[in-house]
Each structure stands twice: as structure tokens, then as C-alpha cells.
Design a protein around this motif. Structure first.
Motif, PDB file in Angstrom:
ATOM      1  N   VAL A   5       4.065  45.462  46.706  1.00 38.10           N
ATOM      2  CA  VAL A   5       2.714  44.930  46.554  1.00 38.10           C
ATOM      3  C   VAL A   5       2.708  43.421  46.803  1.00 38.10           C
ATOM      4  O   VAL A   5       1.805  42.888  47.459  1.00 38.10           O
ATOM      5  N   ARG A   6       3.732  42.715  46.310  1.00 38.35           N
ATOM      6  CA  ARG A   6       3.819  41.276  46.582  1.00 38.35           C
ATOM      7  C   ARG A   6       3.959  41.034  48.077  1.00 38.35           C
ATOM      8  O   ARG A   6       3.348  40.111  48.633  1.00 38.35           O
ATOM      9  N   MET A   7       4.755  41.871  48.754  1.00 38.39           N
ATOM     10  CA  MET A   7       4.910  41.751  50.205  1.00 38.39           C
ATOM     11  C   MET A   7       3.582  41.972  50.905  1.00 38.39           C
ATOM     12  O   MET A   7       3.200  41.231  51.820  1.00 38.39           O
ATOM     13  N   ALA A   8       2.838  43.014  50.483  1.00 39.10           N
ATOM     14  CA  ALA A   8       1.554  43.318  51.096  1.00 39.10           C
ATOM     15  C   ALA A   8       0.596  42.134  50.982  1.00 39.10           C
ATOM     16  O   ALA A   8      -0.123  41.795  51.931  1.00 39.10           O
ATOM     17  N   ARG A   9       0.606  41.499  49.818  1.00 38.67           N
ATOM     18  CA  ARG A   9      -0.275  40.343  49.616  1.00 38.67           C
ATOM     19  C   ARG A   9       0.118  39.200  50.552  1.00 38.67           C
ATOM     20  O   ARG A   9      -0.758  38.553  51.157  1.00 38.67           O
ATOM     21  N   ILE A  10       1.402  38.969  50.706  1.00 32.42           N
ATOM     22  CA  ILE A  10       1.878  37.906  51.607  1.00 32.42           C
ATOM     23  C   ILE A  10       1.470  38.195  53.045  1.00 32.42           C
ATOM     24  O   ILE A  10       1.110  37.291  53.816  1.00 32.42           O
ATOM     25  N   LEU A  11       1.499  39.472  53.437  1.00 31.34           N
ATOM     26  CA  LEU A  11       1.162  39.866  54.804  1.00 31.34           C
ATOM     27  C   LEU A  11      -0.340  39.847  55.071  1.00 31.34           C
ATOM     28  O   LEU A  11      -0.764  40.014  56.216  1.00 31.34           O
ATOM     29  N   GLY A  12      -1.141  39.690  54.027  1.00 32.60           N
ATOM     30  CA  GLY A  12      -2.583  39.583  54.225  1.00 32.60           C
ATOM     31  C   GLY A  12      -3.381  40.790  53.791  1.00 32.60           C
ATOM     32  O   GLY A  12      -4.582  40.880  54.090  1.00 32.60           O
ATOM     33  N   ALA A  13      -2.773  41.726  53.083  1.00 36.65           N
ATOM     34  CA  ALA A  13      -3.494  42.910  52.625  1.00 36.65           C
ATOM     35  C   ALA A  13      -4.281  42.609  51.352  1.00 36.65           C
ATOM     36  O   ALA A  13      -3.868  41.796  50.520  1.00 36.65           O
ATOM     37  N   ASP A  14      -5.415  43.303  51.207  1.00 38.47           N
ATOM     38  CA  ASP A  14      -6.229  43.215  50.008  1.00 38.47           C
ATOM     39  C   ASP A  14      -6.186  44.496  49.192  1.00 38.47           C
ATOM     40  O   ASP A  14      -6.521  44.496  48.005  1.00 38.47           O
ATOM     41  N   ALA A  15      -5.797  45.603  49.840  1.00 36.72           N
ATOM     42  CA  ALA A  15      -5.694  46.895  49.165  1.00 36.72           C
ATOM     43  C   ALA A  15      -4.602  47.706  49.843  1.00 36.72           C
ATOM     44  O   ALA A  15      -4.329  47.534  51.037  1.00 36.72           O
ATOM     45  N   VAL A  16      -3.958  48.606  49.079  1.00 32.33           N
ATOM     46  CA  VAL A  16      -2.888  49.432  49.629  1.00 32.33           C
ATOM     47  C   VAL A  16      -3.179  50.902  49.320  1.00 32.33           C
ATOM     48  O   VAL A  16      -3.654  51.245  48.242  1.00 32.33           O
ATOM     49  N   GLY A  17      -2.883  51.762  50.302  1.00 29.96           N
ATOM     50  CA  GLY A  17      -3.125  53.179  50.120  1.00 29.96           C
ATOM     51  C   GLY A  17      -2.330  54.035  51.078  1.00 29.96           C
ATOM     52  O   GLY A  17      -1.562  53.511  51.899  1.00 29.96           O
ATOM     53  N   MET A  18      -2.516  55.353  50.993  1.00 27.71           N
ATOM     54  CA  MET A  18      -1.659  56.319  51.687  1.00 27.71           C
ATOM     55  C   MET A  18      -2.410  57.143  52.732  1.00 27.71           C
ATOM     56  O   MET A  18      -1.990  58.251  53.063  1.00 27.71           O
ATOM     57  N   SER A  19      -3.503  56.604  53.271  1.00 33.59           N
ATOM     58  CA  SER A  19      -4.298  57.383  54.224  1.00 33.59           C
ATOM     59  C   SER A  19      -4.996  56.444  55.198  1.00 33.59           C
ATOM     60  O   SER A  19      -4.645  55.277  55.322  1.00 33.59           O
TER      61      SER A  19
END
Length: 281
Positions: free
Chosen positions: A200-214
Motif C-alpha cells: 500500500v505504501r508503494m502504491a501511494r508512492i506510485l500515484g495510486a489513490d485506491a487499490v483493488g482486484m478487478s
């Protein structure tokens, strides 16, 4: 496997035999806890995925696993009550198979929804987010393998997978309804385990605001088919590490139920004004 154009055609023909003169214009893919929108369709024709050649069965909690055809907010629609996921054991081509079939039926627009974990510190559980872009570094492309030119080019552009004019429509309708609407980037993770705090920390660094599986596979496929796409995320919970609590699928489904009125109002408003957005575009 690689599906042939004939197989897509077989699925479409089987559905056409059940639809008579009805032809859908808008396809909706409903995620976890959000399938109730399919229950609002007027004059519905429900077809289980198991009755459609080459379709796969949805096994995720809260996914009914059927297509519902009819009218919603004045639009002729095809509503997928439940989607299939890579974590269920399906290839990305299988995950996105239905999108091409719906395109063959006449769908010009894809409206996708999902429930996802919030990554942006400013978000909170229950927020609705307009998807402006996506990140999908953890998956093969659903377009991998032989290209089917009947649907699109070998190397499709992905600059505007989420159609700008439909994003503007969503903003306008949210303002009209006085509904708070977040905006952000959706990042795909394969699951089925929830993301780790480090991911999740990586996702935030990459510019994501939400994470999901679809969502990402279907949207890539829709873009290849030349479809317009509008996407919404329900922030069903804050992602791992954001709050000191464990995550559960029950929480996701409960969040969908709690957001039912707000989410339904926004989707219905966008559908009702879709033709005007197309004329402006």
C-alpha cells in the motif's frame, strides 16, 4: 488460451436469441456489494452466465453471476451482476471475455464499478471516487496473444482509457446532486489476499489513490474495442496499514449496502444524461 472471433460471436448469438429486438447500448459491470443496481432494471431479461457459451462463473462473495438486460434511467443496458477475477483461477482473457461479447451486442459505453481500499490519506471509508486513470503493473494484458482486428488494433493507445467527456459528466451530475465525489487513480493488484501495508505504501508512492482486484482488465479490453468508459470506486475500507485494523470481505459488502442510495443516484444520473454528454463530445 486464445479465444477466436467465432467464439465471441457464438456467445453474442446465444444472447441475441434471448433478447428479441432489444439491443443494449450501455454495459455496466458491478463489483462487490454493488450488484443491487441490476435489480433496478426495468423489463428485465436475466441470463445466468452458466447459460452463455464460453462464459465463466463468478464465485466472489456478493456477485450473482448473471447478465440483466433492460432499461435503466432511460438507457438500454446490459448489467453484469458480478464479474470474474483472475484470483478465481481465470486468465485475463477470460476475465475480460464478456466485454467483447457486449460490444458485439451493440454496447458503445462501459460503466464499471468496484469496491476498493483507500490509499489516499484524505479518503475515508464510504467515499465515492471517480476513476481518472489506472495502474496495472501486476498483470499480463488481456490483449496478449493473437490480435483480433475485428475488435481493434495490435497496439492500442491507452492515453484515455477513462473517457474525459464522461468524467466531466460525472462531475456535473455529482455537483447537481450535491454528492461529494473524490477523484483518483485505481491500482490493480491480483489478490485474493489483501495488499500488505508495504504494498500500500508503494502504491501511494506510485500515484495510486485506491487499490483493488478487478476493473483494469475489462477497461483495457473496452479501450481496445473503441468503447467509452466511465468508472467509479466505492472506498469500502482503508487499505492495509492506513488504519490499525484487519480487513474482511464482510466489511466490503456492508460498505456497498451503506452507500447504496448515493451510489445509485450518481450512476442513474450519469445514465440519464449520457446522450447529452455524447453530443457535447
Amino acid at each position: 488460451m486464445n479465444y477466436t472471433f467465432d467464439q465471441y460471436r457464438q456467445s453474442a448469438d446465444a444472447l441475441l436469441a434471448k433478447l428479441g429486438d432489444f439491443r443494449p447500448k450501455v454495459a455496466l459491470v458491478l463489483g462487490s456489494g454493488l450488484g443491487y443496481l441490476g435489480d433496478l432494471v426495468e423489463n428485465p431479461i436475466a441470463v445466468p452466465y452458466t447459460a452463455i457459451p464460453h462464459f465463466k462463473t463468478s464465485t466472489a462473495p456478493g456477485h450473482k453471476g448473471q447478465l440483466v438486460f433492460g432499461t435503466l434511467a432511460g438507457q438500454p443496458v446490459a448489467v453484469m451482476q458480478g464479474r470474474v477475477h483472475h484470483y478465481e483461477g481465470y486468465s485475463y482473457e477470460e476475465v475480460s471475455y464478456a466485454v467483447r461479447v457486449l460490444r458485439l451486442l451493440g454496447c458503445q459505453t462501459l460503466l464499471v464499478t468496484n469496491a476498493a481500499g483507500g490509499v489516499n490519506w484524505n479518503f475515508k471509508a464510504g467515499d465515492l471516487m471517480l476513476i481518472t486513470d489506472q495502474i496495472k503493473i501486476f498483470m499480463e494484458s488481456p490483449l496478449r496473444g493473437e490480435n483480433l482486428p475485428e475488435f481493434g488494433p495490435r497496439f492500442p493507445d491507452a492515453s484515455y482509457l477513462y473517457t474525459p467527456k464522461l468524467q466531466d459528466l460525472a462531475r456535473q451530475q455529482a455537483r447537481r446532486l450535491d454528492l461529494p465525489l473524490r477523484e483518483g487513480v485505481y491500482m490493480y493488484f491480483p489478490g485474493p489476499q489483501y495488499e500488505t501495508p508495504a504494498e500500500v505504501r508503494m502504491a501511494r508512492i506510485l500515484g495510486a489513490d485506491a487499490v483493488g482486484m478487478s476493473t483494469a482488465p475489462e477497461v483495457i479490453t473496452a479501450g481496445h474495442c473503441g468503447m467509452d468508459v466511465l468508472g467509479f470506486t466505492l472506498i469500502s475500507n482503508m487499505a492495509a496499514g492506513v488504519l490499525p485494523k484487519k480487513l474482511s470481505e464482510e466489511e466490503v459488502i456492508a460498505a456497498g449496502e451503506a452507500a447504496r442510495d448515493r451510489f445509485s443516484a450518481l450512476v442513474m444520473a450519469c445514465l440519464a444524461h449520457l446522450d447529452a454528454a455524447g453530443e457535447e463530445g
